[in-house]
Scaffold this active site. Structure first.
Site, short mmCIF file in Angstrom:
data_model
loop_
_atom_site.label_atom_id
_atom_site.label_comp_id
_atom_site.label_asym_id
_atom_site.label_seq_id
_atom_site.Cartn_x
_atom_site.Cartn_y
_atom_site.Cartn_z
N HIS A 162 8.29 -146.49 -106.21
CA HIS A 162 6.96 -145.99 -106.58
C HIS A 162 5.94 -147.11 -106.43
O HIS A 162 6.25 -148.26 -106.74
CB HIS A 162 6.95 -145.48 -108.03
CG HIS A 162 5.82 -144.57 -108.31
ND1 HIS A 162 4.58 -145.03 -108.69
CD2 HIS A 162 5.73 -143.22 -108.24
CE1 HIS A 162 3.78 -144.00 -108.86
NE2 HIS A 162 4.44 -142.89 -108.59
N ASP A 183 10.38 -137.32 -108.20
CA ASP A 183 10.94 -136.33 -107.29
C ASP A 183 12.46 -136.28 -107.29
O ASP A 183 13.04 -135.32 -106.77
CB ASP A 183 10.45 -136.61 -105.86
CG ASP A 183 8.95 -136.42 -105.76
OD1 ASP A 183 8.49 -135.34 -106.15
OD2 ASP A 183 8.25 -137.36 -105.34
#
Ligand code: COA
Length: 355
Positions: free
Chosen positions: A245, A302
């Site tokens: 991320h 996700d």
């Protein structure tokens, strides 16, 4: 000063919407979180009842919109259809040109409520079935699963879907929210801003990663294959979807909550295969990339949400659209904030060198 829409501490793994920790928000109805994001404060009982009633009253979509869904190519990723249909939907909105706060709130409610109906209708029509009318007695999450399947979800499935929408609702200035804000900064209408968000969310480095996680789980197919899969990806210098991320340099707090929900679904279904496959993938990534190489590559939002969708038997081509159902409230909150500033966002090209 109004409370900031979102706060992220990427080193400590903290996420707040309007100064409230995500761990507290995840137990609320999606409608309350949507209200919080858009209005800036949690609703009291009466305000929530009123907002929920308005949302539930706008779940039906125009027959003209259903006709357009039938005209779409029915073999494509649902995001291709969704961005087209949301763009078309604006033509039916009686308040399209009303730029007042109430005019924009009416559009916001139609978007939040209409998008799940569009996604479910597209899915059913592409499978040769008729769309199911929304049920105003059901929560946002339960109603979506009902419209998708034509039968009531279990209590746990409804809860998981609701939480999925909450955890996906907002994440500061991510790529799609930035797109929406830029469009809103030109004082373009809310539908245009949401279409910008949808187009940006679609990319596999952003919302499209959830679909790739589902594909990866299918490909790996069992915990025994997970280690070899990860090692090969690392050797080929390929990214493992659902990890890493730009902001979090530790475990994504949404990932922790999604992991727990995935486990609950797995145990309740008596089928651990997807959960255990995911756990093995995670274990190998953490060992190879975090422990051995010192890279902050942890599961992101996700990864375990992809696992949840496997248990909910959601077809992969719907994954990004379902992310959008949750995220639309966040986009709208940012657009409203941007409208209030009445100032165009116009970065200079040299700033790109710093990205
Ligand atoms: C999300 C993402 C785009 C963030 O990217 P970023 O902040 O620009 O980080 P980078 O791509 O520069 O990666 C930094 C390093 O970690 C590695 N890395 C990052 N994500 C990785 C992943 N998912 N798998 C393997 N390695 C990864 C990169 O290869 C790079 O290694 P290097 O320093 O040896 O070149 C990136 O982690 C990614 O592509 N993840 C997979 C897609 C995904 O899950 N997206 C959803 C995000 S919520």
């Amino acid at each position: 000063m109004s409370k900031s829409i979102c706060f992220i501490d990427g080193l400590e793994g903290i996420l707040k919407y309007r100064e409230i920790d995500i761990n507290k928000l995840v137990g609320l109805p999606y409608d309350a979180v949507s209200y919080l994001l858009i209005q800036g404060e949690l609703p009291n009982e009466e305000e929530l009842a009123d907002f929920s009633a308005r949302l539930r009253g706008e779940r039906e979509i125009e027959k003209g919109v259903i006709d357009i869904i039938r005209m779409c190519n029915l073999n494509i990723d649902s995001m291709e259809a969704l961005r087209t249909i949301v763009s078309y939907m604006s033509q039916f909105d009686p308040d399209l040109e009303d730029e007042s706060l109430e005019g924009n709130t009416k559009k916001a409610i139609r978007l939040i409520s209409g998008i799940p109906t569009i996604v479910a209708a597209y899915h059913r029509i592409s499978n040769g079935k008729d769309p199911i009318s929304p049920d105003p007695a059901l929560s946002h999450g339960a109603n979506f699963l009902y419209m998708l399947r034509g039968s009531q979800p279990t209590e746990l499935e409804a809860e998981v879907m609701e939480k999925d929408f909450i955890l996906s609702a907002e994440h500061e200035l991510n790529a799609s929210t930035f797109s929406s804000r830029i469009t809103a900064s030109t004082c373009s209408d809310l539908y245009s801003a949401i279409v910008s968000g949808l187009c940006t969310l679609k990319g596999p480095l952003h919302g499209g990663a959830r679909l790739k996680v589902m594909d990866m789980l299918e490909e790996v197919s069992s915990p025994e294959n997970a280690e070899e899969f990860v090692l090969k990806k690392i050797e080929n210098k390929e990214k493992i979807m659902g990890f890493g991320h730009r902001v979090y340099k530790t475990y994504d707090p949404r990932g922790i909550l999604f992991k727990e929900l995935a486990k609950q679904l797995a145990e309740t279904n008596g089928d651990m295969i997807w959960y255990e496959t995911a756990e093995e993938l995670e274990k190998t990534v953490l060992r190879e990339l975090v422990e051995k190489k010192g890279k902050p590559i942890y599961p992101n939002v996700d990864f375990y949400s992809g696992v949840i969708y496997k248990y909910l038997e959601i077809p992969p081509h719907l994954a990004t659209s379902i992310f959008a159902i949750g995220r639309v409230s966040g986009w709208i909150a940012h657009c409203f904030d941007q409208y209030s500033k009445k100032r165009i966002i116009r970065p200079r090209a040299f700033m790109l060198d710093e990205l």
